[in-house]
Scaffold this motif. Structure first.
Motif, short mmCIF file in Angstrom:
data_model
loop_
_atom_site.label_atom_id
_atom_site.label_comp_id
_atom_site.label_asym_id
_atom_site.label_seq_id
_atom_site.Cartn_x
_atom_site.Cartn_y
_atom_site.Cartn_z
N LYS A 1 49.06 61.39 -50.67
CA LYS A 1 48.90 62.67 -51.44
C LYS A 1 50.90 62.73 -51.63
O LYS A 1 50.79 63.22 -52.37
N PHE A 2 51.52 61.85 -51.02
CA PHE A 2 53.54 62.08 -50.63
C PHE A 2 54.36 61.14 -51.41
O PHE A 2 54.88 61.42 -51.36
N LEU A 3 53.02 60.03 -51.86
CA LEU A 3 53.80 59.20 -52.99
C LEU A 3 54.22 59.27 -54.25
O LEU A 3 52.91 59.80 -55.15
N SER A 4 55.06 58.56 -54.79
CA SER A 4 54.72 59.49 -56.56
C SER A 4 53.92 58.40 -57.20
O SER A 4 53.23 57.71 -56.90
N ASN A 5 53.53 59.37 -58.16
CA ASN A 5 52.47 58.86 -59.39
C ASN A 5 53.57 57.62 -59.93
O ASN A 5 52.90 57.09 -60.88
N VAL A 6 55.23 57.83 -60.49
CA VAL A 6 55.28 57.22 -61.75
C VAL A 6 55.33 56.00 -61.75
O VAL A 6 54.88 54.66 -62.74
N PHE A 7 55.13 54.89 -60.78
CA PHE A 7 54.43 53.64 -60.28
C PHE A 7 52.83 53.31 -59.23
O PHE A 7 52.86 53.52 -58.45
N PRO A 8 52.39 53.84 -60.83
CA PRO A 8 50.65 53.58 -59.86
C PRO A 8 50.20 52.46 -59.76
O PRO A 8 49.21 52.53 -58.04
N GLU A 9 50.53 51.06 -59.56
CA GLU A 9 50.23 49.96 -58.86
C GLU A 9 50.68 49.72 -57.61
O GLU A 9 49.66 49.59 -56.79
N LYS A 10 52.29 49.82 -57.47
CA LYS A 10 52.36 49.75 -56.75
C LYS A 10 52.43 50.99 -55.72
O LYS A 10 51.94 51.13 -53.81
N LYS A 11 51.95 52.51 -56.13
CA LYS A 11 51.28 53.28 -55.43
C LYS A 11 49.91 52.87 -54.89
O LYS A 11 49.82 52.87 -53.09
N LYS A 12 49.04 52.58 -55.59
CA LYS A 12 47.76 51.64 -54.95
C LYS A 12 47.96 50.81 -53.83
O LYS A 12 47.69 50.45 -52.72
N GLU A 13 49.11 49.98 -54.06
CA GLU A 13 49.23 48.98 -53.27
C GLU A 13 50.18 48.83 -51.39
O GLU A 13 49.16 48.78 -50.74
N ARG A 14 50.58 50.13 -51.65
CA ARG A 14 50.84 51.09 -50.49
C ARG A 14 49.73 51.62 -49.81
O ARG A 14 49.73 51.67 -48.13
N VAL A 15 49.26 52.40 -50.54
CA VAL A 15 47.68 52.85 -49.76
C VAL A 15 47.29 51.86 -49.27
O VAL A 15 46.90 52.05 -48.37
N GLN A 16 46.84 50.85 -49.97
CA GLN A 16 46.05 49.45 -49.60
C GLN A 16 46.90 49.39 -47.93
O GLN A 16 45.87 49.04 -47.02
#
Length: 315
Positions: free
Chosen positions: A100-115
């Motif tokens: 929710k609070f992670l930036s959507n600018v870099f979607p792949e990076k966000k996906k890795e962090r969520v994982q």
């Protein structure tokens, strides 16, 4: 460094926190323990900035923690607070809640962090499940992952494992606190579970009626409790005269506090007790007995018969 400087706070006319003062170094894990209603949750909310102080100040390094009078959105940007109600979005997925609070600018990076975060709390297989379908324990694990998402400098956890079963709880605690230590995050955990304090906290703060009773290293606090209240937060405790257990010189008698494992059955001990109940604990039995019309607790390898008389000494 967190500095809590002589703070007091009350709801309406009822004072809840009384002149509390302490400091916490960066990357320390601190447990806050005490009986229900002693002010643990309120203290965490004050440190996060959800309430305005009646007296005193709170600083994180050089930044003063200020409440709703000074902030349109209460709470400090360098901190994250996990309350007991989780505050999740029920109609979105686990992954969406965590990110929710992670930036959507870099979607792949966000996906890795969520994982990465879902792996820490062992919820990867539920990534695409809506949170409303999760159990209370699963929701609590998702909430834990979400407060970790932006790697806060200070993390405030209010009973973070209360809904999680023992099967998951022990591994989760190890994973979570090891991760936070590796990231240098300062952690304050309000808890009723002594395992949180003894196994993971560098120091423990004991509250009673909104006041600090003691603050010390967790092992020292357990081994040398200053009074029966502190000792009782870690389990059953016996308050006895030393002369009940060993021979003492006149004038040298004193009151001592002993946990059940510090008493053992012997053939010719000075302290005669009557057994009333044996509770199986897996590796041992916890025995409840009566001495001088008071309940006494001690451990024994085997079950003892009701009304059997045995004698005790310090283990």
């Amino acid at each position: 460094m967190l500095q809590v400087q002589n703070i007091s706070f009350g709801y309406a006319e009822r004072r809840v926190i009384h002149n509390i003062n302490f400091t916490i170094e960066k990357a320390q894990n601190i447990a806050v323990i005490g009986e229900s209603g002693c002010g643990k949750s309120t203290l965490l909310k004050l440190i996060y900035g959800l309430y305005d102080l009646d007296e005193g100040n709170i600083f994180w390094n050089e930044t003063e923690v200020l409440g709703p009078k000074y902030n349109l959105v209460p709470g400090m940007s360098f901190a994250k607070y996990l309350s007991q109600d989780f505050d999740l979005m029920p109609y979105t997925t686990v992954a969406e809640n965590v990110g929710k609070f992670l930036s959507n600018v870099f979607p792949e990076k966000k996906k890795e962090r969520v994982q990465e975060l879902l792996e820490i709390v062992e919820m990867t297989e539920y990534a695409d499940v809506k949170t409303k379908y999760l159990s209370g324990g699963q929701q609590q694990r998702v909430a834990l992952a979400r407060v970790l998402a932006l790697e806060p400098e200070i993390l405030l956890l209010d009973e973070p494992f209360s809904h999680i079963d023992n099967f998951r709880k022990n591994a989760l605690r190890r994973n979570l606190f090891a991760y936070l230590k590796s990231k240098g995050v300062t952690v304050i955990v309000a808890t009723h579970d002594s395992t949180d304090a003894l196994s993971f906290a560098d120091e423990t703060i004991v509250l009673q009626d909104g006041k600090i009773v003691d603050k010390a290293g967790s092992q020292s606090l357990y081994s040398n409790p200053i009074n029966k209240y502190v000792a009782s937060l870690f389990g059953e405790v016996n308050e006895l005269k030393l002369s009940h257990l060993v021979a003492v010189e006149e004038g040298e008698d004193e009151i001592i506090l002993l946990y059940p494992h510090q008493l053992k059955v012997v053939d010719n001990g000075l302290m005669e007790v009557i057994v009333k109940q044996s509770y199986f604990k897996g590796s041992h039995y916890l025995i409840k007995a009566v001495f001088d019309r008071k309940a006494i607790f001690f451990e024994n390898d085997t079950e003892l018969e009701v009304n059997q008389m045995v004698t005790l000494m310090i283990a």
